[in-house]
Design a protein around this motif. Sequence first.
Motif, PDB file in Angstrom:
ATOM      1  N   SER A  24       0.839  -1.201   0.000  1.00  0.00           N
ATOM      2  CA  SER A  24       0.000   0.000   0.000  1.00  0.00           C
ATOM      3  C   SER A  24       0.868   1.243   0.000  1.00  0.00           C
ATOM      4  O   SER A  24       1.854   1.331   0.738  1.00  0.00           O
ATOM      5  CB  SER A  24      -0.904   0.006   1.236  1.00  0.00           C
ATOM      6  OG  SER A  24      -1.665   1.200   1.278  1.00  0.00           O
ATOM      7  N   GLN A  70      -4.654   7.015  -1.625  1.00  0.00           N
ATOM      8  CA  GLN A  70      -4.122   5.748  -1.160  1.00  0.00           C
ATOM      9  C   GLN A  70      -4.340   4.710  -2.244  1.00  0.00           C
ATOM     10  O   GLN A  70      -5.438   4.618  -2.817  1.00  0.00           O
ATOM     11  CB  GLN A  70      -4.815   5.294   0.126  1.00  0.00           C
ATOM     12  CG  GLN A  70      -4.292   3.962   0.618  1.00  0.00           C
ATOM     13  CD  GLN A  70      -5.291   3.259   1.511  1.00  0.00           C
ATOM     14  OE1 GLN A  70      -5.979   3.885   2.301  1.00  0.00           O
ATOM     15  NE2 GLN A  70      -5.391   1.958   1.375  1.00  0.00           N
ATOM     16  N   SER A  78       2.738   1.025   3.670  1.00  0.00           N
ATOM     17  CA  SER A  78       2.376   0.103   4.750  1.00  0.00           C
ATOM     18  C   SER A  78       2.033  -1.234   4.112  1.00  0.00           C
ATOM     19  O   SER A  78       1.747  -1.299   2.913  1.00  0.00           O
ATOM     20  CB  SER A  78       1.204   0.640   5.581  1.00  0.00           C
ATOM     21  OG  SER A  78       0.043   0.732   4.784  1.00  0.00           O
ATOM     22  N   PRO A  97      -3.649  -1.859   3.990  1.00  0.00           N
ATOM     23  CA  PRO A  97      -4.464  -0.807   4.624  1.00  0.00           C
ATOM     24  C   PRO A  97      -5.638  -1.348   5.432  1.00  0.00           C
ATOM     25  O   PRO A  97      -6.229  -0.617   6.215  1.00  0.00           O
ATOM     26  CB  PRO A  97      -4.960   0.006   3.422  1.00  0.00           C
ATOM     27  CG  PRO A  97      -4.953  -0.954   2.284  1.00  0.00           C
ATOM     28  CD  PRO A  97      -3.768  -1.855   2.530  1.00  0.00           C
ATOM     29  N   VAL A  98      -5.980  -2.606   5.233  1.00  0.00           N
ATOM     30  CA  VAL A  98      -7.095  -3.165   5.990  1.00  0.00           C
ATOM     31  C   VAL A  98      -6.759  -3.198   7.477  1.00  0.00           C
ATOM     32  O   VAL A  98      -7.617  -2.985   8.332  1.00  0.00           O
ATOM     33  CB  VAL A  98      -7.434  -4.581   5.491  1.00  0.00           C
ATOM     34  CG1 VAL A  98      -8.472  -5.224   6.390  1.00  0.00           C
ATOM     35  CG2 VAL A  98      -7.931  -4.525   4.060  1.00  0.00           C
ATOM     36  N   SER A 105      -5.599  -1.310  10.060  1.00  0.00           N
ATOM     37  CA  SER A 105      -5.386   0.113  10.320  1.00  0.00           C
ATOM     38  C   SER A 105      -4.428   0.375  11.465  1.00  0.00           C
ATOM     39  O   SER A 105      -4.042   1.510  11.673  1.00  0.00           O
ATOM     40  CB  SER A 105      -6.725   0.784  10.622  1.00  0.00           C
ATOM     41  OG  SER A 105      -7.608   0.643   9.538  1.00  0.00           O
ATOM     42  N   ASN A 106      -4.058  -0.666  12.240  1.00  0.00           N
ATOM     43  CA  ASN A 106      -3.159  -0.419  13.367  1.00  0.00           C
ATOM     44  C   ASN A 106      -1.701  -0.379  12.938  1.00  0.00           C
ATOM     45  O   ASN A 106      -0.830  -0.092  13.745  1.00  0.00           O
ATOM     46  CB  ASN A 106      -3.363  -1.486  14.433  1.00  0.00           C
ATOM     47  CG  ASN A 106      -3.088  -2.885  13.903  1.00  0.00           C
ATOM     48  OD1 ASN A 106      -2.963  -3.086  12.705  1.00  0.00           O
ATOM     49  ND2 ASN A 106      -2.998  -3.850  14.793  1.00  0.00           N
ATOM     50  N   GLN A 107      -1.432  -0.671  11.684  1.00  0.00           N
ATOM     51  CA  GLN A 107      -0.045  -0.645  11.227  1.00  0.00           C
ATOM     52  C   GLN A 107       0.355   0.788  10.886  1.00  0.00           C
ATOM     53  O   GLN A 107      -0.354   1.478  10.153  1.00  0.00           O
ATOM     54  CB  GLN A 107       0.121  -1.530   9.989  1.00  0.00           C
ATOM     55  CG  GLN A 107      -0.158  -2.992  10.261  1.00  0.00           C
ATOM     56  CD  GLN A 107      -0.272  -3.797   8.977  1.00  0.00           C
ATOM     57  OE1 GLN A 107      -0.494  -3.231   7.920  1.00  0.00           O
ATOM     58  NE2 GLN A 107      -0.125  -5.104   9.085  1.00  0.00           N
ATOM     59  N   GLN A 124       2.174   3.904   9.068  1.00  0.00           N
ATOM     60  CA  GLN A 124       2.702   4.188   7.749  1.00  0.00           C
ATOM     61  C   GLN A 124       4.136   4.676   7.895  1.00  0.00           C
ATOM     62  O   GLN A 124       4.477   5.370   8.842  1.00  0.00           O
ATOM     63  CB  GLN A 124       1.856   5.252   7.061  1.00  0.00           C
ATOM     64  CG  GLN A 124       0.441   4.773   6.765  1.00  0.00           C
ATOM     65  CD  GLN A 124      -0.369   5.806   6.013  1.00  0.00           C
ATOM     66  OE1 GLN A 124       0.152   6.574   5.228  1.00  0.00           O
ATOM     67  NE2 GLN A 124      -1.659   5.818   6.264  1.00  0.00           N
TER      68      GLN A 124
END
Lengths: 115, 115
Positions: A31, A48, A94, A97-98, A100-102, A104
């Motif tokens: 992503s 994105q 990242s 994107p699914v 969301s806690n990761q 960027q």
Amino acid sequence: DAGVTQSPTHLIKTRGQHVTLRCSPISGHKSVSWYQQVLGQGPQFIFQYYEKEERGRGNFPDRFSARQFPNYSSELNVNALLLGDSALYLCASSPNPVYSNQPQHFGDGTRLSIL
Amino acid sequence: AQSVAQPEDQVNVAEGNPLTVKCTYSVSGNPYLFWYVQYPNRGLQFLLKYITGDNLVKGSYGFEAEFNKSQTSFHLKKPSALVSDSALYFCAVRGGRNAGNMLTFGGGTRLMVKP
């Protein structure tokens, strides 16, 4: 491992011209997101991309477009440049994107100046 | 729509003293919160994140942040500031599950640590 790489680092254009900015994500990241940071402000989300498809778009005019390639690198294109497009353009990558806690991870950006 | 506020444009502290950089947010659902640091002519560098769990989150370079749901705040802290901590700090929020990767940033706070 190399981080997010962006090219060129600096660019000077005149009003009405178009520009292409390039970004290579961290290896394994699928992503890529683009942000515009005007001097003195926080970054603003532009696009994105994930798996070569646009997954989100910020409040920017149609003069702004982007694409993602099979190797997950990305290009941001801006047509009919305006003085107000002068900014630092940041690319972030990242894994997915699914999730969301990761966080960027950002490149050092391309400084675009419009004369 | 989600938003982030960083009420202080600049924070001045003496080296060795504790520092706090303030951040408040607005988002529907559970927030995912991030702090990034930006050095001159560089991109954003990830410091720490809050997703769930303990309200005190520890991150890189001795930084930590305290999540307060009732006050919708996520203040960045460090017990003992270093001159090398002088930089621009950004708080960011991402919506909860399935919100994709879009980050909304605050306007930034410049931290000046004096010897």
